[in-house]
Design a protein around this motif. Structure first.
Motif, mmCIF file in Angstrom:
data_model
loop_
_atom_site.group_PDB
_atom_site.id
_atom_site.type_symbol
_atom_site.label_atom_id
_atom_site.label_comp_id
_atom_site.label_asym_id
_atom_site.label_seq_id
_atom_site.Cartn_x
_atom_site.Cartn_y
_atom_site.Cartn_z
ATOM 1 N N PRO A 58 0.798 -1.224 0.000
ATOM 2 C CA PRO A 58 0.000 0.000 0.000
ATOM 3 C C PRO A 58 0.833 1.279 0.000
ATOM 4 N N ASP A 59 2.031 1.245 0.608
ATOM 5 C CA ASP A 59 2.867 2.450 0.659
ATOM 6 C C ASP A 59 4.295 2.078 1.045
ATOM 7 N N ASP A 60 5.158 3.083 0.996
ATOM 8 C CA ASP A 60 6.576 2.867 1.292
ATOM 9 C C ASP A 60 6.800 2.385 2.720
ATOM 10 N N ALA A 61 5.997 2.873 3.662
ATOM 11 C CA ALA A 61 6.177 2.485 5.062
ATOM 12 C C ALA A 61 5.949 0.990 5.254
ATOM 13 N N VAL A 62 4.960 0.440 4.579
ATOM 14 C CA VAL A 62 4.696 -1.008 4.682
ATOM 15 C C VAL A 62 5.882 -1.788 4.141
ATOM 16 N N MET A 63 6.409 -1.382 2.993
ATOM 17 C CA MET A 63 7.533 -2.122 2.410
ATOM 18 C C MET A 63 8.787 -1.956 3.266
ATOM 19 N N ALA A 64 8.997 -0.774 3.816
ATOM 20 C CA ALA A 64 10.149 -0.568 4.706
ATOM 21 C C ALA A 64 10.035 -1.450 5.937
ATOM 22 N N ARG A 65 8.844 -1.521 6.519
ATOM 23 C CA ARG A 65 8.622 -2.368 7.694
ATOM 24 C C ARG A 65 8.900 -3.833 7.354
ATOM 25 N N LEU A 66 8.421 -4.285 6.195
ATOM 26 C CA LEU A 66 8.662 -5.675 5.791
ATOM 27 C C LEU A 66 10.163 -5.928 5.618
ATOM 28 N N ALA A 67 10.855 -5.034 4.921
ATOM 29 C CA ALA A 67 12.291 -5.219 4.689
ATOM 30 C C ALA A 67 13.059 -5.261 6.006
ATOM 31 N N LEU A 68 12.697 -4.401 6.941
ATOM 32 C CA LEU A 68 13.362 -4.402 8.243
ATOM 33 C C LEU A 68 13.084 -5.690 9.014
ATOM 34 N N ARG A 69 11.832 -6.134 8.987
ATOM 35 C CA ARG A 69 11.486 -7.368 9.708
ATOM 36 C C ARG A 69 12.201 -8.573 9.097
ATOM 37 N N VAL A 70 12.283 -8.617 7.788
ATOM 38 C CA VAL A 70 12.994 -9.717 7.117
ATOM 39 C C VAL A 70 14.472 -9.671 7.487
ATOM 40 N N GLY A 71 15.056 -8.477 7.447
ATOM 41 C CA GLY A 71 16.470 -8.332 7.795
ATOM 42 C C GLY A 71 16.778 -8.732 9.227
ATOM 43 N N MET A 72 15.826 -8.480 10.131
ATOM 44 C CA MET A 72 16.026 -8.838 11.537
ATOM 45 C C MET A 72 16.202 -10.342 11.732
ATOM 46 N N GLY A 73 15.665 -11.133 10.822
ATOM 47 C CA GLY A 73 15.808 -12.585 10.924
ATOM 48 C C GLY A 73 17.235 -13.054 10.692
ATOM 49 N N GLY A 74 18.034 -12.240 10.008
ATOM 50 C CA GLY A 74 19.439 -12.547 9.810
ATOM 51 C C GLY A 74 19.749 -13.523 8.699
ATOM 52 N N ASN A 75 18.736 -13.965 7.954
ATOM 53 C CA ASN A 75 18.965 -14.962 6.900
ATOM 54 C C ASN A 75 19.225 -14.357 5.535
ATOM 55 N N VAL A 76 18.752 -13.145 5.318
ATOM 56 C CA VAL A 76 18.952 -12.477 4.042
ATOM 57 C C VAL A 76 19.215 -10.994 4.251
ATOM 58 N N ARG A 77 19.792 -10.377 3.243
ATOM 59 C CA ARG A 77 19.940 -8.931 3.152
ATOM 60 C C ARG A 77 19.211 -8.523 1.877
ATOM 61 N N THR A 78 18.494 -7.413 1.947
ATOM 62 C CA THR A 78 17.701 -6.991 0.797
ATOM 63 C C THR A 78 18.087 -5.592 0.340
ATOM 64 N N GLN A 79 17.849 -5.344 -0.925
ATOM 65 C CA GLN A 79 17.866 -4.003 -1.489
ATOM 66 C C GLN A 79 16.495 -3.832 -2.119
ATOM 67 N N THR A 80 15.805 -2.764 -1.777
ATOM 68 C CA THR A 80 14.444 -2.551 -2.247
ATOM 69 C C THR A 80 14.412 -1.351 -3.175
ATOM 70 N N MET A 81 13.780 -1.545 -4.326
ATOM 71 C CA MET A 81 13.629 -0.473 -5.298
ATOM 72 C C MET A 81 12.147 -0.240 -5.557
ATOM 73 N N LYS A 82 11.742 1.006 -5.531
ATOM 74 C CA LYS A 82 10.381 1.362 -5.916
ATOM 75 C C LYS A 82 10.334 1.325 -7.436
ATOM 76 N N ALA A 83 9.301 0.701 -7.986
ATOM 77 C CA ALA A 83 9.212 0.530 -9.438
ATOM 78 C C ALA A 83 8.009 1.286 -9.996
ATOM 79 N N PHE A 84 8.190 1.840 -11.175
ATOM 80 C CA PHE A 84 7.123 2.550 -11.867
ATOM 81 C C PHE A 84 6.726 1.750 -13.107
ATOM 82 N N SER A 85 5.448 1.597 -13.317
ATOM 83 C CA SER A 85 4.955 0.873 -14.488
ATOM 84 C C SER A 85 5.322 1.638 -15.763
ATOM 85 N N GLU A 86 5.151 0.984 -16.890
ATOM 86 C CA GLU A 86 5.422 1.668 -18.157
ATOM 87 C C GLU A 86 4.511 2.879 -18.318
#
Length: 97
Positions: A58-86
């Motif tokens: 729904p918004d950047d805050a949701v994706m940031a929260r997900l990326a942080l929660r995933v990173g806290m698990g210590g199994n992966v590191r992510t790079q997140t890019m906002k994408a624009f449709s054609e």
């Protein structure tokens, strides 16, 4: 909904427990759904990144929260890019005048 591209690499901890990776993916998929988003596509890749995911949130805050929660698990590191449709890309370029 906004589209995001996640570039994902296993950490040393994550690759040691790689057999559990599908379960972790299912848990993250559910977590994003609970936050109002969804995984559109997921790929195991060869090269600089181990995995790539295309997600919507729904918004950047949701994706940031997900990326942080995933990173806290210590199994992966992510790079997140906002994408624009054609369509959005064309609108942005056309707005330049």
């Amino acid at each position: 909904m906004t589209t995001y591209i996640l570039l994902i690499n296993w950490t040393e901890q994550g690759i040691k427990a790689v057999r559990e990776s599908p379960k972790r993916l299912d848990a993250v998929r559910k977590e994003l759904a609970d936050m109002g988003g969804e995984f559109r596509e997921f790929y195991l890749t060869m090269g600089k990144y181990d995995m790539v995911a295309v997600c919507e949130a729904p918004d950047d805050a949701v994706m940031a929260r997900l990326a942080l929660r995933v990173g806290m698990g210590g199994n992966v590191r992510t790079q997140t890019m906002k994408a624009f449709s054609e369509k959005a890309y064309r609108e942005i370029i056309n707005s330049l005048g």
